[in-house]
Write a protein that holds these residues in place. Structure first.
Motif, short mmCIF file in Angstrom:
data_model
loop_
_atom_site.label_atom_id
_atom_site.label_comp_id
_atom_site.label_asym_id
_atom_site.label_seq_id
_atom_site.Cartn_x
_atom_site.Cartn_y
_atom_site.Cartn_z
N ALA A 197 0.82 -1.21 0.00
CA ALA A 197 0.00 0.00 0.00
C ALA A 197 0.86 1.26 0.00
O ALA A 197 1.94 1.29 0.60
CB ALA A 197 -0.90 0.00 1.23
N ASN A 216 -0.86 4.30 6.35
CA ASN A 216 -0.95 3.56 5.09
C ASN A 216 -2.37 3.22 4.68
O ASN A 216 -2.58 2.39 3.77
CB ASN A 216 -0.09 2.28 5.13
N ASN A 217 -3.38 3.85 5.32
CA ASN A 217 -4.75 3.55 4.92
C ASN A 217 -5.70 4.61 5.45
O ASN A 217 -5.35 5.39 6.35
CB ASN A 217 -5.18 2.17 5.43
N GLN A 222 -6.86 1.44 0.89
CA GLN A 222 -5.59 1.96 0.40
C GLN A 222 -5.77 3.31 -0.26
O GLN A 222 -6.85 3.64 -0.79
CB GLN A 222 -4.98 1.00 -0.63
#
Length: 413
Positions: A197, A216-217, A222
């Protein structure tokens, strides 16, 4: 060789710029040794305006009375007298390194004042680099201690400055944007394939270059391919652009979430959308006082879909409210040659953008003051304190000296 039309400088000047020129002349300094005046009025009307197949965002504009060679011979192009106060009395431009066809000098330029190093990254997704899906782009650095006065006085100083590989632990995957952040370097990673991601990483600026993912999200989803990152100087919040260049360069899935500007507070963990309505949001920075944000949209470049001149090639300005939200979007500048990629400001609020022919410089009202002409695409660049700029021109690395001082480089928040 056809030389530039010798436009009288005096009519362009007023105030501080006129005093600067007078002082330099009295000291016997030739301000125009590497600078030239470009009279925009001289090409407001052309005898033959080329068709769009000949003149478009992919082509260089060569003003009448000049050639590409003459524009490169004196690369500081003065469009307005205010530019003299930016370049000073003895601006210089020096080629430090060439990399053939491999775009080793792409983006994520960060100056670390404690070591006088400048970090930068290779282009992810460029076929000439082989990066993106099969291997990650790399991080590199140079030491400005090697760029002596003698080196910066040369136009071509290749071989005199060493470029070092920076191996982050663990690796930062396809890094693209970066900035100083809390005594570390904050990188925007574009991700790789569908399993790695896109993420924000922080990395120490000395060996062993320890790196940590900090985001990261968004609620389990993502991002597309995080492109650039900047810090709000009033709140310390992180703002980043998320676009789909990973997809259109064959190393990320198709659009997975809207292309937007995001805001992240690492202390609280809060993540929120700051602005949307973009085609390809790209570079981002703030004015010195933090009251405005500048975001570039490079939608005209669509990767394997080709290019579309109906899409943006613009810089947008926002008001930044006390709570950190962005409002009152305004078109700040449109770029005719290439696109505005990386964007930065100096301490006086002038806005600098990496474009298809070099670095363009605008005053806070959006008036073009001048250019640092490279003659090819500048993806990004960075001030290294006062009077020094490192310019990333994909396969060429340049060093410029001038009078202006960057607003944020080295600030650790």
């Amino acid at each position: 060789m056809v030389h530039p039309r010798r436009t009288p400088l005096a009519p362009l000047l007023s105030g501080a710029a006129a005093l600067l020129l007078a002082s330099a002349t009295a000291q016997g300094i030739d301000v125009l040794a590497q600078a030239q005046v470009i009279d925009q009025k001289g090409f407001n009307v052309l005898g033959d305006v080329p068709p769009p197949t000949v003149a478009n965002h992919t082509t260089l504009f060569i003003p009448p009375g000049t050639t590409k060679e003459s524009l490169s011979e004196k690369p500081f192009h003065i469009y307005d007298g205010e530019f003299l106060d930016i370049i000073g009395t003895n601006p210089t431009l020096t080629l430090l390194k060439s990399s053939g066809t491999n775009p080793m000098f792409h983006e994520a330029a960060v100056w670390v004042p404690s070591t006088d190093d400048v970090f930068f990254v290779q282009n992810a997704g460029d076929p000439a680099a082989g990066t993106g899906l099969n291997k990650s782009a790399i991080i590199q650095k140079i030491s400005l201690s090697q760029v002596t006065a003698e080196v910066s006085a040369e136009r071509n100083a290749t071989g005199k400055v060493d470029v070092h590989l920076v191996a982050a632990t663990p690796a930062i995957i396809n890094p693209n944007g970066a900035t100083n952040y809390r005594n570390r370097i904050l990188f925007a990673g574009e991700g790789q394939g569908s399993r790695v991601a896109p993420a924000l990483y922080v990395m120490s600026h000395s060996a062993p270059y320890n790196a940590t993912v900090i985001l990261n999200n968004y609620f389990g989803r993502q991002f597309n391919s995080i492109n650039d990152v900047a810090i709000n100087p009033r709140t310390g919040d992180i703002y980043f652009t998320d676009t789909t260049y990973g997809y259109v360069q064959d190393f990320r899935p198709e659009t997975v979430i809207q292309k937007q500007v995001w805001r992240f507070n690492e202390t609280s963990g809060a993540v929120a959308v700051a602005a949307d309505g973009f085609n390809m949001p790209n570079g981002i920075t703030f004015s010195p006082d933090g009251h405005h944000a500048y975001v570039t949209d490079t939608g005209v470049i669509q990767g394997f879909f080709g290019r579309n001149s109906s899409f943006p090639s613009s810089i947008y300005r926002y008001d930044v409210e006390e709570d950190g939200t962005l409002s009152n979007r305004k078109t700040f500048a449109f770029i005719a040659t290439g696109v505005p990629d990386g964007v930065h400001v100096d301490t006086k609020g002038n806005v600098y953008a990496g474009c298809g022919d070099g670095v363009h410089v605008f005053n806070p009202s959006g008036k073009l003051l001048g250019k640092i002409w490279i003659g090819s695409t500048v993806a990004n660049f960075q001030f290294a304190g006062k009077g020094r700029v490192v310019i990333l021109a994909q396969t060429e690395l340049y060093y410029a000296t001038l009078k202006a001082e960057g607003a944020f480089p080295g600030q650790l928040y």
